[in-house]
Design a protein around this motif. Structure first.
Motif, short mmCIF file in Angstrom:
data_model
loop_
_atom_site.label_atom_id
_atom_site.label_comp_id
_atom_site.label_asym_id
_atom_site.label_seq_id
_atom_site.Cartn_x
_atom_site.Cartn_y
_atom_site.Cartn_z
N GLN A 1 0.76 -1.25 0.47
CA GLN A 1 -0.29 0.16 0.04
C GLN A 1 1.15 1.36 -0.04
O GLN A 1 1.91 1.58 0.85
CB GLN A 1 -1.08 0.11 1.62
N VAL A 2 0.53 1.75 -1.49
CA VAL A 2 1.40 2.99 -1.03
C VAL A 2 1.19 4.23 -0.23
O VAL A 2 -0.05 4.71 0.04
CB VAL A 2 1.59 3.90 -2.65
N GLN A 3 1.89 4.78 0.81
CA GLN A 3 1.74 5.74 1.51
C GLN A 3 2.45 6.71 1.71
O GLN A 3 4.25 6.93 1.14
CB GLN A 3 1.49 5.24 3.03
N PHE A 4 2.43 8.10 1.80
CA PHE A 4 3.19 9.22 2.34
C PHE A 4 2.66 9.91 3.47
O PHE A 4 2.08 10.01 3.94
CB PHE A 4 2.90 10.52 1.41
N VAL A 5 4.12 10.34 4.04
CA VAL A 5 3.97 10.90 4.91
C VAL A 5 4.79 12.02 5.31
O VAL A 5 5.80 12.15 5.49
CB VAL A 5 4.21 10.18 6.28
N GLU A 6 3.75 13.33 5.53
CA GLU A 6 5.03 14.74 5.58
C GLU A 6 5.22 14.80 6.95
O GLU A 6 4.51 15.17 7.62
CB GLU A 6 4.60 15.75 4.53
N SER A 7 6.36 15.69 7.11
CA SER A 7 6.75 16.58 8.31
C SER A 7 7.70 17.91 8.24
O SER A 7 8.18 17.89 7.23
CB SER A 7 7.35 15.51 9.46
N GLY A 8 7.05 18.62 9.29
CA GLY A 8 8.19 19.85 8.94
C GLY A 8 7.70 21.18 9.21
O GLY A 8 8.83 22.07 9.15
N GLY A 9 6.58 21.37 8.78
CA GLY A 9 5.88 22.28 8.56
C GLY A 9 5.62 23.32 10.15
O GLY A 9 6.10 22.75 11.00
N GLY A 10 5.31 24.15 9.80
CA GLY A 10 5.08 25.03 11.79
C GLY A 10 4.32 26.40 10.84
O GLY A 10 4.79 27.19 9.81
N LEU A 11 4.84 27.62 11.75
CA LEU A 11 4.79 28.41 11.81
C LEU A 11 5.89 29.42 11.46
O LEU A 11 7.01 29.12 12.49
CB LEU A 11 3.77 29.21 12.73
N VAL A 12 6.53 30.09 10.33
CA VAL A 12 7.00 30.72 10.50
C VAL A 12 7.43 32.24 9.72
O VAL A 12 6.37 32.37 9.15
CB VAL A 12 8.48 30.26 9.46
N GLN A 13 8.33 33.29 9.99
CA GLN A 13 8.12 35.01 9.65
C GLN A 13 8.71 34.71 8.35
O GLN A 13 9.72 34.22 7.91
CB GLN A 13 9.26 35.63 10.79
N PRO A 14 8.35 35.53 7.55
CA PRO A 14 9.18 36.03 6.34
C PRO A 14 10.58 36.02 6.36
O PRO A 14 11.18 37.03 7.01
CB PRO A 14 8.60 37.54 5.44
N GLY A 15 11.05 35.38 5.43
CA GLY A 15 12.40 35.30 5.08
C GLY A 15 13.17 34.37 5.96
O GLY A 15 14.31 34.01 5.70
N GLY A 16 12.06 33.57 6.72
CA GLY A 16 12.45 32.37 7.22
C GLY A 16 12.48 30.56 6.77
O GLY A 16 12.36 31.07 5.31
N SER A 17 13.74 29.42 7.44
CA SER A 17 13.52 28.67 6.67
C SER A 17 12.40 27.57 7.58
O SER A 17 12.02 27.67 8.65
CB SER A 17 15.26 28.57 6.74
N LEU A 18 12.28 26.16 6.11
CA LEU A 18 11.92 25.30 6.96
C LEU A 18 12.29 24.33 5.98
O LEU A 18 12.83 24.42 5.08
CB LEU A 18 10.26 25.56 7.46
N ARG A 19 12.46 22.93 6.64
CA ARG A 19 12.89 21.87 5.73
C ARG A 19 11.43 20.81 5.85
O ARG A 19 11.77 20.18 7.52
CB ARG A 19 14.32 20.95 7.34
N LEU A 20 11.19 20.39 5.15
CA LEU A 20 10.04 19.60 4.89
C LEU A 20 10.48 18.11 4.58
O LEU A 20 11.98 18.41 4.21
CB LEU A 20 9.16 20.18 3.97
N SER A 21 9.97 17.33 5.72
CA SER A 21 10.69 16.06 4.91
C SER A 21 9.07 14.65 4.51
O SER A 21 7.65 15.60 5.08
CB SER A 21 10.77 14.52 6.48
N CYS A 22 9.65 13.80 4.06
CA CYS A 22 8.11 12.69 3.44
C CYS A 22 8.78 11.74 3.65
O CYS A 22 9.92 10.94 2.86
CB CYS A 22 7.77 13.22 2.18
N GLN A 23 8.29 11.03 4.18
CA GLN A 23 8.41 9.42 4.60
C GLN A 23 7.57 9.41 3.53
O GLN A 23 5.84 8.59 3.95
CB GLN A 23 8.82 8.83 5.83
N ALA A 24 8.51 7.72 2.76
CA ALA A 24 7.21 7.11 1.97
C ALA A 24 7.48 5.44 1.99
O ALA A 24 8.50 4.65 2.93
CB ALA A 24 7.69 7.32 0.02
N SER A 25 6.15 4.91 2.00
CA SER A 25 6.42 3.54 2.05
C SER A 25 5.44 2.81 1.34
O SER A 25 4.42 2.85 0.34
CB SER A 25 5.84 3.20 3.34
#
Length: 119
Positions: A1-25
């Protein structure tokens, strides 16, 4: 069964950075071109970036994120990532990962991860 789980989002100010991750199975991502998509409030889901198989030597970005976002993959971990820098208000959206393809034909969407850019 194909699945994706995304993580790493959040609240950030303009100019900031985030790193999103995706675990597939359920399938080996190494056999596929992979992508990140996003859906802003009241808008349709759109492609943000995609990366080729074969060590990801080819990456492509939508014009609005070029020079700010970087897509990468780790086939050994069956995962992919999206480094987002210099975030802007208009980057606010729910971000999803999936195989690269026509959005309406892709199956098995994960829950996504919410990114909110706000001052």
């Amino acid at each position: 069964q194909v699945q994706f789980v995304e993580s790493g989002g959040g609240l950030v100010q303009p100019g900031g950075s985030l790193r999103l991750s995706c675990q597939a199975s359920g399938f080996p991502i190494g056999d596929y071109w992979m992508a990140w998509y996003r859906q802003a409030p009241g808008k349709q889901r759109e492609l943000v970036a995609f990366i080729s198989k074969d060590d990801g030597r080819t990456t492509t970005y939508v014009d609005s994120v070029k020079g700010r976002f970087n897509i990468s993959r780790d086939d050994g971990k069956n995962a992919q990532y999206l480094q987002m820098n210099d975030l802007k208000f208009e980057d606010t959206a729910v971000y999803y990962c999936n195989k690269f393809g026509t959005i309406g034909l892709l199956e098995s969407w994960g829950p996504g991860t919410q990114v909110v850019v706000s001052s």
